[in-house]
Write a protein that holds these residues in place. Structure first.
Motif, PDB file in Angstrom:
ATOM      1  N   THR A  85       0.831  -1.205   0.000  1.00 44.55           N
ATOM      2  CA  THR A  85       0.000   0.000   0.000  1.00 44.55           C
ATOM      3  C   THR A  85       0.864   1.252   0.000  1.00 44.55           C
ATOM      4  O   THR A  85       0.619   2.204  -0.748  1.00 44.55           O
ATOM      5  CB  THR A  85      -0.921   0.004   1.234  1.00 44.55           C
ATOM      6  OG1 THR A  85      -1.745  -1.154   1.194  1.00 44.55           O
ATOM      7  CG2 THR A  85      -1.798   1.246   1.249  1.00 44.55           C
ATOM      8  N   TYR A  86       1.903   1.234   0.833  1.00 45.05           N
ATOM      9  CA  TYR A  86       2.825   2.372   0.913  1.00 45.05           C
ATOM     10  C   TYR A  86       3.465   2.633  -0.440  1.00 45.05           C
ATOM     11  O   TYR A  86       3.473   3.772  -0.935  1.00 45.05           O
ATOM     12  CB  TYR A  86       3.890   2.068   1.967  1.00 45.05           C
ATOM     13  CG  TYR A  86       5.019   3.071   2.047  1.00 45.05           C
ATOM     14  CD1 TYR A  86       4.863   4.271   2.728  1.00 45.05           C
ATOM     15  CD2 TYR A  86       6.255   2.799   1.469  1.00 45.05           C
ATOM     16  CE1 TYR A  86       5.906   5.190   2.815  1.00 45.05           C
ATOM     17  CE2 TYR A  86       7.304   3.705   1.560  1.00 45.05           C
ATOM     18  CZ  TYR A  86       7.123   4.886   2.230  1.00 45.05           C
ATOM     19  OH  TYR A  86       8.157   5.779   2.313  1.00 45.05           O
ATOM     20  N   THR A  88       2.452   1.703  -3.385  1.00 42.40           N
ATOM     21  CA  THR A  88       1.445   2.115  -4.363  1.00 42.40           C
ATOM     22  C   THR A  88       1.133   3.592  -4.203  1.00 42.40           C
ATOM     23  O   THR A  88       1.059   4.347  -5.180  1.00 42.40           O
ATOM     24  CB  THR A  88       0.167   1.281  -4.181  1.00 42.40           C
ATOM     25  OG1 THR A  88       0.508  -0.099  -4.297  1.00 42.40           O
ATOM     26  CG2 THR A  88      -0.869   1.632  -5.226  1.00 42.40           C
ATOM     27  N   GLU A  89       0.996   4.019  -2.945  1.00 45.25           N
ATOM     28  CA  GLU A  89       0.704   5.429  -2.703  1.00 45.25           C
ATOM     29  C   GLU A  89       1.878   6.314  -3.109  1.00 45.25           C
ATOM     30  O   GLU A  89       1.704   7.345  -3.760  1.00 45.25           O
ATOM     31  CB  GLU A  89       0.377   5.653  -1.228  1.00 45.25           C
ATOM     32  CG  GLU A  89      -0.986   5.122  -0.843  1.00 45.25           C
ATOM     33  CD  GLU A  89      -1.221   5.196   0.655  1.00 45.25           C
ATOM     34  OE1 GLU A  89      -2.306   4.791   1.076  1.00 45.25           O
ATOM     35  OE2 GLU A  89      -0.305   5.647   1.386  1.00 45.25           O
ATOM     36  N   GLU A  90       3.091   5.881  -2.734  1.00 47.32           N
ATOM     37  CA  GLU A  90       4.274   6.668  -3.060  1.00 47.32           C
ATOM     38  C   GLU A  90       4.401   6.857  -4.564  1.00 47.32           C
ATOM     39  O   GLU A  90       4.819   7.909  -5.039  1.00 47.32           O
ATOM     40  CB  GLU A  90       5.525   5.966  -2.553  1.00 47.32           C
ATOM     41  CG  GLU A  90       5.707   6.001  -1.052  1.00 47.32           C
ATOM     42  CD  GLU A  90       5.898   7.412  -0.541  1.00 47.32           C
ATOM     43  OE1 GLU A  90       6.611   8.185  -1.182  1.00 47.32           O
ATOM     44  OE2 GLU A  90       5.309   7.734   0.513  1.00 47.32           O
ATOM     45  N   ASP A  93       0.282   8.390  -6.086  1.00 47.57           N
ATOM     46  CA  ASP A  93      -0.482   9.519  -5.579  1.00 47.57           C
ATOM     47  C   ASP A  93      -0.353  10.722  -6.491  1.00 47.57           C
ATOM     48  O   ASP A  93      -1.327  11.327  -6.901  1.00 47.57           O
ATOM     49  CB  ASP A  93      -0.005   9.902  -4.176  1.00 47.57           C
ATOM     50  CG  ASP A  93      -0.915   9.312  -3.108  1.00 47.57           C
ATOM     51  OD1 ASP A  93      -0.613   9.482  -1.942  1.00 47.57           O
ATOM     52  OD2 ASP A  93      -1.936   8.715  -3.483  1.00 47.57           O
TER      53      ASP A  93
END
Lengths: 119, 119
Positions: A85-86, A88-90, A93
């Motif tokens: 998740t981290y 993917t967000e990094e 986003d």
DNA sequence: CAATTATTTCAATATATGTTGAATAGTTGT
DNA sequence: ACAACTATTCAACATATATTGAAATAATTG
């Protein structure tokens, strides 16, 4: 997830032996494996394996539970999900146009895998 | 993605400096940044930054393009997506019950994701 | 309670990585 | 060509990680 946790996990997975151990334990799921079993499966001297198990446990990628005179190790799959998740967000986003999976998630059916051609 | 590529990427991201650089460049997207700009933004001596940029470039997490006397670095977002896919498969293939995202994907238009198995 | 088994810790060594300032190479504008 | 600018390479040093066998720890068995 903060950056220190992330680097600690990456450091854990940056060794071939440790990545092998983690992948093996993911396959075993809740059953896990005891140290000696891991050592014989991957052909790693127990002393050396212990060194790597300690690193993996310290970064919380593995959990360990005593079982008689054995130590049973299990993969911490939720932590890996948090890492995914981290990442993917990094990565997405700021630039969702590069992230087909995220687009797919939101639109559910408008999938284009163009960005994966280069993989 | 094979295990050697994966460990090489993890090794790249196992340093706080390198993770900072990568995250910064992800935010900049296609624009990227030149080396000196990265150095001043993150307060890293140019010599040391060069060392880390080399590591990141060698693992293909960054691309570099000469631009006059500058070197412009950009994040390789598709590679990060490949890594995310790899991690997701490693963690969830055997145990989909732990992976809500994958479950959701399979409900969205019956995608089997065969193309991703080979990554 | 001594012997056995499983695993870890320790000490020694080898190898790899990180950091820094000085020197180097390529680029630009005069 | 020259001087200013950008970035990298080099050499030196410091620190961290990896590997191994012997010894220690801890639980189990007879």
């Amino acid at each position: 997830m903060n950056i220190n946790t992330a680097t600690s996990i990456f450091e854990s997975l940056s060794s071939g032996i440790r990545l092998d151990v983690f992948r093996l334990l993911v396959k075993k799921g809740l059953e896990g494996m005891v140290a000696g079993e891991i050592a014989s499966t991957l052909n790693i001297p127990p002393t050396n394996l212990s060194f790597h198990l300690k690193a993996l446990t310290h970064s919380h990628l593995l959990s360990v539970e005593q079982e008689g005179r054995f130590q049973r190790y299990r993969a911490n799959i939720p932590l890996m999900q948090t890492l995914i998740t981290y990442l993917t967000e990094e990565c997405c986003d700021g630039h969702p146009e590069h992230c087909p999976d995220l687009q797919m998630k939101t639109k559910c059916g408008d999938m284009t895998f163009e960005t994966q051609k280069s993989l």
